[in-house]
Write a protein that holds these residues in place. Structure first.
Motif, short mmCIF file in Angstrom:
data_model
loop_
_atom_site.label_atom_id
_atom_site.label_comp_id
_atom_site.label_asym_id
_atom_site.label_seq_id
_atom_site.Cartn_x
_atom_site.Cartn_y
_atom_site.Cartn_z
N ILE A 65 -7.12 2.79 -2.51
CA ILE A 65 -7.47 1.88 -1.44
C ILE A 65 -6.96 2.32 0.10
O ILE A 65 -7.83 2.32 0.95
N GLY A 66 -5.94 2.85 0.00
CA GLY A 66 -5.38 3.46 1.43
C GLY A 66 -6.07 4.48 2.13
O GLY A 66 -6.62 4.46 3.19
N ASP A 115 -10.53 13.43 -3.66
CA ASP A 115 -9.96 12.63 -4.49
C ASP A 115 -10.02 13.43 -5.87
O ASP A 115 -10.99 13.67 -6.40
N ALA A 116 -8.69 13.34 -6.45
CA ALA A 116 -8.63 14.11 -7.76
C ALA A 116 -9.16 13.37 -8.97
O ALA A 116 -9.52 13.82 -9.67
N GLY A 158 -7.92 5.04 -6.97
CA GLY A 158 -6.71 5.34 -7.56
C GLY A 158 -6.18 4.10 -8.48
O GLY A 158 -7.02 4.22 -9.70
N VAL A 159 -5.00 3.71 -8.36
CA VAL A 159 -4.40 2.65 -9.39
C VAL A 159 -5.60 1.47 -9.53
O VAL A 159 -5.56 0.83 -10.74
N ALA A 163 -3.75 -4.11 -8.92
CA ALA A 163 -3.88 -5.38 -7.97
C ALA A 163 -4.84 -6.16 -8.82
O ALA A 163 -5.86 -5.66 -9.03
N VAL A 215 -11.66 16.27 -6.87
CA VAL A 215 -11.17 17.46 -5.95
C VAL A 215 -9.92 17.39 -5.90
O VAL A 215 -9.29 16.41 -5.21
N VAL A 266 -6.54 18.48 -4.54
CA VAL A 266 -5.96 19.73 -3.18
C VAL A 266 -4.48 20.26 -3.76
O VAL A 266 -3.84 19.49 -4.28
N GLY A 319 -1.23 5.02 3.07
CA GLY A 319 -1.11 4.48 1.62
C GLY A 319 0.29 3.82 1.32
O GLY A 319 1.02 3.69 2.13
N SER A 320 0.29 3.52 0.05
CA SER A 320 1.36 2.40 -0.25
C SER A 320 2.91 2.81 0.01
O SER A 320 3.57 2.11 -0.21
N VAL A 328 3.09 -2.22 0.03
CA VAL A 328 2.57 -1.97 -1.09
C VAL A 328 1.35 -2.64 -1.49
O VAL A 328 0.41 -2.47 -2.24
N ALA A 329 1.26 -3.91 -0.77
CA ALA A 329 -0.11 -4.49 -1.37
C ALA A 329 -1.30 -4.25 -0.71
O ALA A 329 -1.30 -3.39 0.23
N VAL A 330 -2.31 -4.56 -1.41
CA VAL A 330 -3.48 -4.09 -0.95
C VAL A 330 -3.97 -4.56 0.41
O VAL A 330 -4.42 -3.57 1.29
#
Ligand SMILES: Cc1cc2nc3c(=O)[nH]c(=O)nc-3n(C[C@H](O)[C@H](O)[C@H](O)COP(=O)(O)OP(=O)(O)OC[C@H]3O[C@@H](n4cnc5c(N)ncnc54)[C@H](O)[C@@H]3O)c2cc1C
Length: 446
Positions: free
Chosen positions: A10-11, A30-31, A37-38, A53, A232, A234, A420-421, A426-428
């Motif tokens: 989200i970040g 992004d991998a 992400g989570v 979340a 991808v 990095v 990012g968090s 850490v909250a969205v």
């Protein structure tokens, strides 16, 4: 400018959106097989599971509610029952007080503890800016007394960060509390929030995108289109004069004018280890507490316990091993099939990292035992599953904000922005709001 955003959680996705709005050419690398992400949503046995979340508060300025509106994603408010929150203390559940009457009656605190809390204005105010950071625990003991620290404040640290309040930075984790503390208006401010004072309209409500949290991620991905590159990974980020080279898994180098590192601290450390070892060591030290979630679904008729409310948090030192439990289908009935209920139990965190390492059978058995102990639920679930995050939620130790400022100075000199968090919340809602800072930072290099 041509900007690489490494990491599509989200970040990273929101940072990319703000950069595109600023007129930059952006690639999100992004991998993962899918961005987010989570954050993820899945349907299993008719139950909707949120992998990280599960919602957000609508009152945050420039947060998830505003982003959803901007993206045309509908949101669903949680049922009014969400206002009731429970704390498991001394072997039973207590409702968090919601008004002066329930505060007077609650057995969460003794009379002595209540008087100590209400006497807060008599206790020394402290300004982090001049006196330095302290732990959430030390702050709570100083201002509210040890009882309130244990019964009210420490569970809050567990609820938001899966953290141990004794380790958690006040300034970085709860900057609004720190600001109230500096002004000496803590109890007034807390009571206004807790008892519904202040501007009722501006008050936050718990909400989630219709279709689950993934709907917000999907809408971001659609808006960003081909700028988002999945799968991808990095390998290195190499600052160079006036720009940054991104080295992929295939060792190919691509030059950008700047890069945003929106990956977890440990991943950022690997990317920077060769070119900026000191910065790599710093960000690599950000600890992510492991978290395991147990989802249990039941036939509603098999559960006689009252699932009215948001859910419960367990105070430290109590017998149940679960950190907290969210009554998912009370908040959003669509998360369970008709005539069924779904609960989500959170294990691990900084308080009990070993619990997150239990295997599935042991974790689900523990979840069953904890539900029996806290709610008296002894029925066999019709659905039981787990979601695990070995690196779950970033933890902010005392002094975190100051360390982040140092890393940001070093990153800035290398045309990098940390996002990012791991850094500013850490909250969205925090990750989304932080994207504007990221875009401002990049714009400054133009
Ligand atoms: C169990 C749990 C419950 C939570 N509950 C809530 C809640 O109720 N409310 C709330 O507001 N917040 C909650 N959170 C916190 C919130 O979900 C996270 O803090 C936030 O989603 C993290 O987003 P991020 O973009 O910083 O990182 P991430 O989501 O971790 O994304 C990082 C991305 O970087 C990518 N990446 C990593 N390495 C590389 C590389 N080398 N190359 C390319 N890409 C790479 C990954 O693939 C990933 O997509 C919860 C978190 C967890 C784990």
């Amino acid at each position: 400018m041509k900007v690489a955003v490494v990491g599509g959680g989200i970040g990273g996705l929101t940072a990319a959106l703000r950069l595109v709005e600023g007129g930059h050419e952006v690639h999100v690398l992004d991998a993962g097989a899918r961005p987010g992400g989570v954050i993820g949503t899945s349907e299993v046995d008719g139950f909707r599971r949120e992998h990280a979340a599960n919602g957000f508060l609508t009152g945050a300025e420039d947060g998830a509610a505003a982003l959803c509106a901007e993206l045309g994603v509908g949101v669903v408010e949680a049922a009014p029952a969400a206002k009731t929150r429970w704390i498991y203390l001394r072997g039973r559940l207590h409702a968090l007080p919601s008004g002066p009457g329930s505060f007077a009656r609650t057995q969460l605190l003794s009379w002595r503890g209540k008087l100590r809390l209400l006497g807060e204005p008599l206790h020394r105010a402290r300004d982090v800016a001049s006196a330095g950071d302290e732990s959430l625990w030390d702050f709570a003991v100083r201002r509210l007394g040890p009882e309130a620290a244990h019964a009210l404040v420490a569970p809050m640290a567990t609820g938001v960060f899966a953290a141990d309040a004794r380790e958690l930075s006040l300034a970085a984790g709860f900057p609004k509390l720190a600001a109230l503390d500096a002004r000496g208006g803590l109890v007034r401010g807390m009571l206004a929030g807790m008892f519904g004072g202040g501007n009722r309209r501006a008050r936050s409500r718990l909400a989630t995108p219709a279709g689950g949290m993934i709907a917000m991620i999907d809408a971001l991905a659609v808006r960003l289109g081909e700028r988002v590159r999945r799968g991808v990974s990095v390998r290195h980020v190499v600052p160079e004069a006036g720009g940054v080279s991104i080295v992929g898994d295939d060792a190919a180098r691509t030059r950008y004018d700047a890069a945003v590192l929106a990956v977890p601290g440990s991943a950022a450390a690997r990317l920077l280890a060769g070119a900026r070892p000191e910065l790599a060591r710093g960000v690599g030290d950000v600890y992510y507490a492991p978290v395991a979630i147990a989802f249990l679904g039941f036939r509603a008729r098999d559960v006689s316990a009252d699932l009215g409310g948001f859910g419960f948090l367990v105070a430290a030192g109590e017998a149940p091993r679960v950190l907290g439990c969210v009554f998912e289908s009370t908040l959003w009935p669509e998360r369970a099939p008709a005539d069924h209920v779904l609960v989500r139990l959170i294990y691990g965190g900084a308080r009990d990292p070993g619990a997150a390492a239990l295997d599935d059978a042991a974790l689900l058995a523990q979840a069953g035992a904890d539900l029996a102990k806290v709610l008296g639920v002894r029925a066999a679930p019709v659905h039981a599953s787990t979601v695990r995050w070995a690196h779950g939620i970033a933890q902010y130790p005392v002094g975190h904000a100051e360390r982040v400022a140092g890393w940001e100075r070093e990153a800035h000199a290398a045309r990098l922005v940390l996002a990012g968090s791991a850094y500013h919340g850490v909250a969205v809602n925090d990750c989304i709001a932080d994207a504007r800072r990221v875009a401002r930072q990049v714009a400054a290099w133009r």
